[in-house]
Write a protein that holds these residues in place. Structure first.
Motif, PDB file in Angstrom:
ATOM      1  N   LEU A   9      -1.255 -17.203 -11.605  1.00 38.41           N
ATOM      2  CA  LEU A   9      -1.772 -15.873 -11.259  1.00 38.41           C
ATOM      3  C   LEU A   9      -0.767 -15.186 -10.339  1.00 38.41           C
ATOM      4  O   LEU A   9      -0.463 -15.688  -9.253  1.00 38.41           O
ATOM      5  CB  LEU A   9      -3.135 -15.978 -10.571  1.00 38.41           C
ATOM      6  CG  LEU A   9      -3.763 -14.658 -10.089  1.00 38.41           C
ATOM      7  CD1 LEU A   9      -3.897 -13.651 -11.220  1.00 38.41           C
ATOM      8  CD2 LEU A   9      -5.126 -14.921  -9.421  1.00 38.41           C
ATOM      9  N   HIS A  10      -0.240 -14.060 -10.800  1.00 32.83           N
ATOM     10  CA  HIS A  10       0.742 -13.271 -10.049  1.00 32.83           C
ATOM     11  C   HIS A  10       0.046 -11.987  -9.608  1.00 32.83           C
ATOM     12  O   HIS A  10      -0.372 -11.183 -10.441  1.00 32.83           O
ATOM     13  CB  HIS A  10       1.939 -12.962 -10.959  1.00 32.83           C
ATOM     14  CG  HIS A  10       3.134 -12.382 -10.258  1.00 32.83           C
ATOM     15  ND1 HIS A  10       3.046 -11.372  -9.326  1.00 32.83           N
ATOM     16  CD2 HIS A  10       4.462 -12.666 -10.367  1.00 32.83           C
ATOM     17  CE1 HIS A  10       4.255 -11.075  -8.898  1.00 32.83           C
ATOM     18  NE2 HIS A  10       5.136 -11.845  -9.508  1.00 32.83           N
ATOM     19  N   THR A  11      -0.073 -11.768  -8.296  1.00 38.41           N
ATOM     20  CA  THR A  11      -0.846 -10.622  -7.805  1.00 38.41           C
ATOM     21  C   THR A  11      -0.123  -9.293  -7.981  1.00 38.41           C
ATOM     22  O   THR A  11      -0.765  -8.240  -7.996  1.00 38.41           O
ATOM     23  CB  THR A  11      -1.156 -10.763  -6.302  1.00 38.41           C
ATOM     24  OG1 THR A  11       0.068 -10.726  -5.554  1.00 38.41           O
ATOM     25  CG2 THR A  11      -1.915 -12.053  -6.014  1.00 38.41           C
ATOM     26  N   GLY A  12       1.228  -9.305  -8.126  1.00 39.39           N
ATOM     27  CA  GLY A  12       1.961  -8.059  -7.981  1.00 39.39           C
ATOM     28  C   GLY A  12       1.741  -7.548  -6.561  1.00 39.39           C
ATOM     29  O   GLY A  12       1.368  -8.306  -5.653  1.00 39.39           O
ATOM     30  N   ASP A  13       1.967  -6.270  -6.319  1.00 43.02           N
ATOM     31  CA  ASP A  13       1.658  -5.677  -5.008  1.00 43.02           C
ATOM     32  C   ASP A  13       0.182  -5.299  -4.990  1.00 43.02           C
ATOM     33  O   ASP A  13      -0.313  -4.656  -5.920  1.00 43.02           O
ATOM     34  CB  ASP A  13       2.496  -4.414  -4.781  1.00 43.02           C
ATOM     35  CG  ASP A  13       3.965  -4.722  -4.562  1.00 43.02           C
ATOM     36  OD1 ASP A  13       4.335  -5.907  -4.624  1.00 43.02           O
ATOM     37  OD2 ASP A  13       4.734  -3.774  -4.349  1.00 43.02           O
ATOM     38  N   PHE A  16      -0.297 -19.874  -7.615  1.00 40.34           N
ATOM     39  CA  PHE A  16      -0.700 -18.550  -7.163  1.00 40.34           C
ATOM     40  C   PHE A  16       0.508 -17.890  -6.505  1.00 40.34           C
ATOM     41  O   PHE A  16       0.992 -18.347  -5.469  1.00 40.34           O
ATOM     42  CB  PHE A  16      -1.860 -18.707  -6.163  1.00 40.34           C
ATOM     43  CG  PHE A  16      -2.607 -17.437  -5.850  1.00 40.34           C
ATOM     44  CD1 PHE A  16      -2.656 -16.375  -6.738  1.00 40.34           C
ATOM     45  CD2 PHE A  16      -3.310 -17.329  -4.653  1.00 40.34           C
ATOM     46  CE1 PHE A  16      -3.378 -15.215  -6.445  1.00 40.34           C
ATOM     47  CE2 PHE A  16      -4.040 -16.190  -4.346  1.00 40.34           C
ATOM     48  CZ  PHE A  16      -4.067 -15.127  -5.244  1.00 40.34           C
ATOM     49  N   LEU A  17       1.029 -16.826  -7.130  1.00 41.31           N
ATOM     50  CA  LEU A  17       2.153 -16.070  -6.581  1.00 41.31           C
ATOM     51  C   LEU A  17       1.579 -14.847  -5.869  1.00 41.31           C
ATOM     52  O   LEU A  17       0.993 -13.977  -6.515  1.00 41.31           O
ATOM     53  CB  LEU A  17       3.122 -15.640  -7.686  1.00 41.31           C
ATOM     54  CG  LEU A  17       4.159 -16.679  -8.156  1.00 41.31           C
ATOM     55  CD1 LEU A  17       3.483 -17.881  -8.782  1.00 41.31           C
ATOM     56  CD2 LEU A  17       5.134 -16.051  -9.141  1.00 41.31           C
ATOM     57  N   THR A  18       1.739 -14.784  -4.535  1.00 40.74           N
ATOM     58  CA  THR A  18       1.027 -13.780  -3.750  1.00 40.74           C
ATOM     59  C   THR A  18       1.976 -12.873  -2.957  1.00 40.74           C
ATOM     60  O   THR A  18       2.974 -13.325  -2.396  1.00 40.74           O
ATOM     61  CB  THR A  18       0.065 -14.456  -2.755  1.00 40.74           C
ATOM     62  OG1 THR A  18       0.778 -15.478  -2.044  1.00 40.74           O
ATOM     63  CG2 THR A  18      -1.098 -15.085  -3.476  1.00 40.74           C
ATOM     64  N   ASP A  19       1.617 -11.607  -2.913  1.00 38.42           N
ATOM     65  CA  ASP A  19       2.330 -10.566  -2.164  1.00 38.42           C
ATOM     66  C   ASP A  19       2.368 -10.942  -0.674  1.00 38.42           C
ATOM     67  O   ASP A  19       1.330 -11.140  -0.049  1.00 38.42           O
ATOM     68  CB  ASP A  19       1.587  -9.242  -2.379  1.00 38.42           C
ATOM     69  CG  ASP A  19       2.167  -8.065  -1.633  1.00 38.42           C
ATOM     70  OD1 ASP A  19       3.201  -8.217  -0.960  1.00 38.42           O
ATOM     71  OD2 ASP A  19       1.580  -6.967  -1.744  1.00 38.42           O
ATOM     72  N   SER A  20       3.585 -11.007  -0.104  1.00 43.82           N
ATOM     73  CA  SER A  20       3.748 -11.479   1.281  1.00 43.82           C
ATOM     74  C   SER A  20       4.080 -10.377   2.282  1.00 43.82           C
ATOM     75  O   SER A  20       4.189 -10.656   3.478  1.00 43.82           O
ATOM     76  CB  SER A  20       4.875 -12.524   1.339  1.00 43.82           C
ATOM     77  OG  SER A  20       4.662 -13.575   0.430  1.00 43.82           O
ATOM     78  N   GLY A  65       0.505  -0.268   1.495  1.00 43.38           N
ATOM     79  CA  GLY A  65      -0.103  -0.590   0.209  1.00 43.38           C
ATOM     80  C   GLY A  65      -0.251  -2.078  -0.017  1.00 43.38           C
ATOM     81  O   GLY A  65      -0.551  -2.513  -1.137  1.00 43.38           O
ATOM     82  N   HIS A  66      -0.025  -2.865   1.045  1.00 40.01           N
ATOM     83  CA  HIS A  66      -0.002  -4.323   0.881  1.00 40.01           C
ATOM     84  C   HIS A  66      -1.087  -5.005   1.720  1.00 40.01           C
ATOM     85  O   HIS A  66      -1.447  -4.533   2.808  1.00 40.01           O
ATOM     86  CB  HIS A  66       1.367  -4.869   1.282  1.00 40.01           C
ATOM     87  CG  HIS A  66       2.494  -4.277   0.497  1.00 40.01           C
ATOM     88  ND1 HIS A  66       2.944  -4.823  -0.681  1.00 40.01           N
ATOM     89  CD2 HIS A  66       3.240  -3.162   0.708  1.00 40.01           C
ATOM     90  CE1 HIS A  66       3.929  -4.080  -1.154  1.00 40.01           C
ATOM     91  NE2 HIS A  66       4.126  -3.063  -0.330  1.00 40.01           N
ATOM     92  N   ALA A  67      -1.569  -6.124   1.220  1.00 31.97           N
ATOM     93  CA  ALA A  67      -2.642  -6.872   1.871  1.00 31.97           C
ATOM     94  C   ALA A  67      -2.171  -7.484   3.181  1.00 31.97           C
ATOM     95  O   ALA A  67      -1.097  -8.093   3.243  1.00 31.97           O
ATOM     96  CB  ALA A  67      -3.152  -7.972   0.933  1.00 31.97           C
TER      97      ALA A  67
END
Length: 543
Positions: free
Chosen positions: A151-155, A184-188, A358-360
């Motif tokens: 699962l790749h979140t993107g931005d 899990f690939l997550t926006d950092s 725009g990022h978590a």
């Protein structure tokens, strides 16, 4: 399945990840990185495609998570290698990239997908998830093969009151978690920021206040793809009885696309031609332009330098409605200072609530880890400090530290039988676009440009006797951007005589060797005498 990030891990930009299974390749995003001050003359920086050479026919598709430049800007350069690679993305994302490709004379093969859609690309089954970001139509992507589920979140972020009503679909994340997410690939990007990112709607009062109190013209700078922020500006302008004009080719083009596809809602008659706006009273004028990152050729920078046809002055207001990209701080603060000197009021993130990321933030990332419960985590999209901060959050939620992989661009990670491990390294250097040239500028070129910028240039003409390797005439020094002190240059010439004396009578056929001796000798002397490192070019002439 092999995962190879070619950009975006170690920097904020040029995001690109390659997934490989059974000899086929799937690419997620292909963006650009914008240059910093130590990279003069560079337009943009691309991911390194070296590892894909000879394998263009193996690529089954390019998934574009959203329409920001750091995710789609590199696509034209990739498609020049093979123009018919399918581009897979949402409606607005495909519209933005198709428009960009038109300038490169490329007609792309596009595959329109929406949230909840399933799409098969070669051996990869793709499932798309709605996520909220600072641009409409952003998507996360789940990638299935017999090797596992990624699962790749993107931005993304988790704005609960988004302007377009489209929230990040955590129920969908949970369903994938129940199925079992192996990686899990997550926006950092905001992993160091505690709590939750505030809602876009929270900015409306501050933007409305600017429009209610500005006595003359308002100039708003923003990314040309930031549809949500521009919608807020349009709404505020309409409420204040102002007209709006877009300035800058990319801004005009992108907002035209967004309006045509109904992602941007503009009241009839609100947006007018720039020429018509010039004849209106100053308190009825709003200009929306590019240049929010201090780009020297963008409209905002040229206004600050008074080289644009729009001349700003006392009581005009500039609203900078965007974030600072790391590395651009000096350029942006320079623009703010120039406007201040002109009597222009500048409203920016530092003195008003006019931008939200725009990022978590950390709280949102932890929320996602607890919902998805992945077996492995690989932080993406960020500098080293962001990646490590994200990894620490994953570990705090109970994920085994050995299963949290913090890697850099070019590192290959293999997912085999539910276990992921680092398996190798491929080339993933910085590829510079300089005008019409791609990849020809090297680090040495940039070093020379920096030397020119900081120390100027010295050209040395040396007439040398080929039999003795000694000077037949005194050295001639020609300088550009370097203060010439006769005493210091005379001392440099004496040191050259001494250096050449050490090779007197030796059989030297290559004049380049003599040029190097003279260049190195003068360079060392100037470093000691001036504490500067000018670019030195030596021309040895056979006497």
């Amino acid at each position: 399945m092999r995962i190879t990030p070619l950009g975006g891990l170690g920097e904020v930009g040029r995001n690109m990840t390659v997934f490989e299974y059974e000899g086929k390749l799937l690419i997620v995003d292909c963006g650009v990185l914008f240059p910093e001050e130590h990279q003069p003359g560079i337009d943009v920086i691309l991911p390194d495609f070296t590892s894909l050479q000879g394998r263009w026919d193996d690529i089954v598709g390019i998934v574009l998570t959203h329409g920001h430049e750091d995710h789609i800007g590199g696509v034209p350069y990739l498609l020049k290698e093979r123009p018919d690679i399918p581009l897979i993305g949402s409606q607005l994302t495909l519209a933005f990239i198709t428009s960009k490709l038109t300038e490169h004379k490329i007609t792309p093969v596009t595959v329109h997908v929406e949230a909840e859609d399933l799409h098969q690309s070669g051996p990869f089954e793709l499932e798309f998830v709605a996520v909220n970001h600072s641009i409409p139509d952003a998507l996360a992507v789940a990638i299935r093969t017999p090797a596992g589920l990624i699962l790749h979140t993107g931005d993304f972020k988790m704005d609960q009151f988004p302007l377009d009503g489209r929230i990040t679909d955590l129920r969908h994340f949970a369903r994938l978690g129940e199925e079992g997410v192996d990686m899990f690939l997550t926006d950092s990007t905001n992993a160091e920021v505690p709590g939750f990112t505030i809602s876009e709607r929270d900015l409306t009062p501050a933007i409305d206040q600017v429009f209610a109190t500005a006595p003359k013209r308002i100039i708003v700078s923003s990314f040309a793809s930031h549809v949500h922020r521009i919608q807020q500006v349009i709404d505020s302008a309409h409420a204040a009885g102002r007209k709006v004009a877009f300035v800058g080719r990319s801004m005009v083009k992108n907002m035209g696309i967004a309006q045509e596809l109904e992602y941007l809602k503009i009241p009839r008659g609100l947006v007018v031609d720039f020429k018509k706006l010039q004849s209106m009273p100053d308190n009825k004028i709003t200009l929306i332009c590019t240049g929010s990152q201090g780009e020297p050729m963008a409209a905002l920078s040229r206004m600050a330098s008074e080289t644009h046809q729009i001349k700003l002055g006392k009581d005009d207001t500039v609203l900078m409605a965007s974030s600072l990209i790391p590395g651009n701080e000096n350029a942006i603060y320079g623009i703010i200072n120039k406007f201040t000197d002109l009597g222009v009021k500048v409203v920016h993130k530092g003195n008003a609530k006019v931008h939200v990321s725009g990022h978590a933030s950390a709280g949102e990332l932890v929320y996602c880890y607890n919902i998805v419960k992945p077996t492995h985590v690989m932080p993406v999209h960020g500098e080293s400090k962001h990646l490590h901060a994200n990894a620490e959050l994953a570990v705090k939620t109970g994920i085994d530290p050995k299963r949290v992989l913090v890697v850099k661009d070019g590192t290959t990670v293999d997912l085999v039988n539910g276990e992921a491990k680092v398996s190798g390294q491929v080339e993933a250097g910085l590829v510079y676009v300089d005008g019409n040239t791609v990849g020809k500028v090297t680090e040495e070129t940039l070093k020379e440009r920096t030397m020119l910028q900081e120390g100027g240039a010295i050209t040395i003409v040396a007439l040398v006797d080929p039999d003795s390797n000694q000077l037949a005439e005194p050295l001639e020094f020609v300088t550009k951007g370097f203060i010439q002190d006769k005493q210091v240059f005379n001392a440099a010439a004496e040191k050259v005589k001494t250096a050449l004396g050490k090779v007197a009578g030796q059989d030297i056929d290559d004049l380049e060797e003599l040029e190097k001796i003279i260049t190195d000798t003068v360079g060392r002397h100037m470093e000691r005498a001036y504490r500067r490192s000018p670019l030195i070019t030596t021309v040895v002439v056979d006497a």
